[in-house]
Design an enzyme around this catalytic site. Structure first.
Site, PDB file in Angstrom:
ATOM      1  CB  SER A  42      -0.938   0.002   1.215  1.00 62.30           C
ATOM      2  OG  SER A  42      -0.240   0.204   2.409  1.00 62.30           O
ATOM      3  CG  HIS A 146      -0.821  -5.310   4.091  1.00 61.45           C
ATOM      4  ND1 HIS A 146      -0.447  -4.681   5.245  1.00 61.45           N
ATOM      5  CD2 HIS A 146      -0.248  -4.595   3.077  1.00 61.45           C
ATOM      6  CE1 HIS A 146       0.317  -3.636   4.958  1.00 61.45           C
ATOM      7  NE2 HIS A 146       0.435  -3.562   3.655  1.00 61.45           N
ATOM      8  CD  GLN A 154      -2.277  -1.351   4.909  1.00 58.23           C
ATOM      9  OE1 GLN A 154      -2.482  -0.978   3.767  1.00 58.23           O
ATOM     10  NE2 GLN A 154      -1.224  -0.950   5.608  1.00 58.23           N
ATOM     11  CD  GLU A 155      -0.558  -2.014   9.002  1.00 52.69           C
ATOM     12  OE1 GLU A 155      -0.042  -1.580  10.049  1.00 52.69           O
ATOM     13  OE2 GLU A 155      -0.080  -1.818   7.866  1.00 52.69           O
ATOM     14  CD  GLU A 196       2.374  -5.067   7.713  1.00 54.35           C
ATOM     15  OE1 GLU A 196       1.713  -4.898   8.763  1.00 54.35           O
ATOM     16  OE2 GLU A 196       2.750  -4.140   6.990  1.00 54.35           O
ATOM     17  CG  ASP A 232      -1.876   1.844   8.267  1.00 55.41           C
ATOM     18  OD1 ASP A 232      -2.551   2.811   7.863  1.00 55.41           O
ATOM     19  OD2 ASP A 232      -0.857   1.432   7.686  1.00 55.41           O
ATOM     20  CD  GLU A 275       0.536   3.806   9.597  1.00 57.42           C
ATOM     21  OE1 GLU A 275       0.892   3.224  10.648  1.00 57.42           O
ATOM     22  OE2 GLU A 275       0.871   3.412   8.467  1.00 57.42           O
ATOM     23  CG  ASP A 302       2.598   5.028   5.827  1.00 51.60           C
ATOM     24  OD1 ASP A 302       3.653   5.367   5.271  1.00 51.60           O
ATOM     25  OD2 ASP A 302       2.107   3.887   5.688  1.00 51.60           O
ATOM     26  CE  LYS A 327       5.462   2.182   5.878  1.00 53.73           C
ATOM     27  NZ  LYS A 327       4.263   2.262   4.994  1.00 53.73           N
ATOM     28  CG  HIS A 355       6.943  -3.619   9.445  1.00 56.73           C
ATOM     29  ND1 HIS A 355       6.415  -4.867   9.716  1.00 56.73           N
ATOM     30  CD2 HIS A 355       5.871  -2.768   9.543  1.00 56.73           C
ATOM     31  CE1 HIS A 355       5.122  -4.777   9.949  1.00 56.73           C
ATOM     32  NE2 HIS A 355       4.765  -3.522   9.863  1.00 56.73           N
ATOM     33  CE  LYS A 378       2.861   0.217  10.444  1.00 58.97           C
ATOM     34  NZ  LYS A 378       1.685   0.533   9.609  1.00 58.97           N
TER      35      LYS A 378
END
Ligand code: PEP
Ligand code: MG
Length: 401
Positions: A42, A146, A154-155, A196, A232, A275, A302, A327, A355, A378
């Site tokens: 992403s 993901h 997403q997370e 992940e 996220d 995020e 991000d 990142k 990551h 993260k």
């Protein structure tokens, strides 16, 4: 002593089974550093450019390697990174590839540390670093880009904010990951894992909130310290610029509705971290949400900031957030990532070193987080390429005591 005598580049596998760039940097006195580039799924529109690894390697061999070998010192990170930029000659590393650039930049840092005989975090951050450790944000349920047929968000991240040590925090996240599996099993939901290592069940976001909330509470009771949770949203992936709406499986939200929805979630679940709740171009909407809930939670950019000081400067000027994801491969060098962290801290933004969804065994980001006193990292909860970083944090802490 740290004069670079060789830079070797090769294609290796990343955690998704895709090729990536690995770099070895050797120095005159026998120093050695090896690092590999991670890769996003992403990805933000404004990230530095990742080229297909064979092309990135060929271009770096032609343009960057001759300028480094016999010319640059691995111990002088700014010099190495300036040479990488000059050799590339573009604003976004589209010539040698941000994947070649970041692999060489991180390998040079490791070679410099090797010559000094110092741990990487100390070479990068100085001798007084190593007393503070970042709180790891651990992905326990995920979907979006993901994993297919899973959550829209997403997370879902465990955040052990009350952990007395980094080791306790790392184990707490693994326990939440396991508790989620047990709760899914009780509900008869079979599932695999996403990129992940997070569970990727075919459930809607509402059910994921229930499960993660319960898992976090169960583990909190077990360990006796506070564990929060965060998200996220990866808003840019949900945003449809034609209709100007955020497209969820069951609902479509315009920007005002998206802001209200996220603010509600922050209140209902006491979220400690959110995020990319909004699109990567919408500084105004970010600012509105930050104004509403920025005192209660971290609003982290991000895809909004892409580790880029110019975009972060704009965000600071517009009060768009209070946190930035870092990142190194989004910007291409460790020096640039450092500059983004320093600018963030100077302006009261919390940096979260991160990551990518495609990872390697490389643990540089663990050292980067300790070197810069970053309050969060993260890097997933389980899976070899994730535990490479988590276990490195445990080792750094162990060596420091
Ligand atoms: C880690 C992330 O995913 P990716 O590497 O796919 O951008 C993220 O979006 O924060
Ligand atoms: Mg993200």
């Amino acid at each position: 002593m740290t004069l670079i005598t060789d830079v070797r580049l090769r294609r290796t596998l990343d955690s998704r089974g895709n090729p990536t760039v690995e770099a070895d940097v050797l120095t005159e006195s026998g120093g050695f550093g090896r690092a590999a580039a991670p890769s996003g799924a992403s990805t933000g529109e404004y990230e530095a450019v990742e080229r297909p690894p064979s092309e990135a390697i060929a271009a770096a061999r032609e343009h960057a390697v001759p300028r480094l070998v016999g010319e640059a010192y691995a111990g002088n990170q700014r010099e190495v990174d300036a040479i990488l930029r000059a050799a590339d000659g573009t604003d976004d590393f589209s010539e040698i590839g941000a994947n070649s650039a970041v692999a060489i930049s991180m390998a040079a840092a490791k070679a410099g540390a090797d010559v000094l005989g110092a741990p990487l975090f100390q070479h990068l951050g100085g001798t007084f670093r190593g007393g503070n450790f970042p709180i790891p944000l651990g992905n326990v349920v995920g979907g979006g880009e993901h994993a297919a047929d899973a959550t829209d968000i997403q997370e879902f991240l465990a955040a052990p904010v009350g952990a007395p040590s980094v080791e306790d925090a790392v184990f707490a996240n693994a326990a939440v990951h396991e508790a989620v599996a047990n709760l899914l099993e009780e509900r008869g939901v079979a599932c695999g894992k996403g990129d992940e290592g997070a569970w990727a069940p075919s459930i809607d976001d509402a059910e994921a909130f229930e499960i993660v909330d319960e898992a976090v509470s169960l583990v909190e009771d077990e360990v006796g310290f506070e564990i929060g949770f965060g998200l996220d949203v990866a808003g840019a992936e949900l945003y449809d610029s034609d209709s100007e709406t955020y497209e969820y499986s069951d609902e479509s939200r315009d920007t005002d509705e998206q802001i209200a929805y996220i603010a509600e979630l922050v209140d209902e679940y006491d979220l400690v971290y959110v995020e990319d709740p909004l699109d990567e171009d919408d500084y105004d909407a970010f600012a509105e949400l930050t104004d509403e809930v920025g005192d209660e939670t971290l609003i982290c950019g991000d895809d909004l900031f892409v580790t880029n000081t110019e975009r972060l400067r704009e965000g600071i000027d517009r009060d768009a957030a209070n946190s930035i994801l870092i990142k190194p491969n989004q910007i291409g060098t460790l020096s640039d990532a450092f500059d983004a962290i320093e600018l963030a801290i100077e302006n009261g933004y919390d940096p979260v070193v991160s990551h990518r969804s495609g990872e390697t065994e490389d643990a540089t980001i663990a050292h980067l987080a300790v070197a810069t006193d970053a309050p969060f990292i993260k890097t997933g909860a389980v899976g070899g390429e994730r535990t490479a970083k988590l276990n490195e944090l445990i080792r750094i802490a162990d060596d420091a005591t």
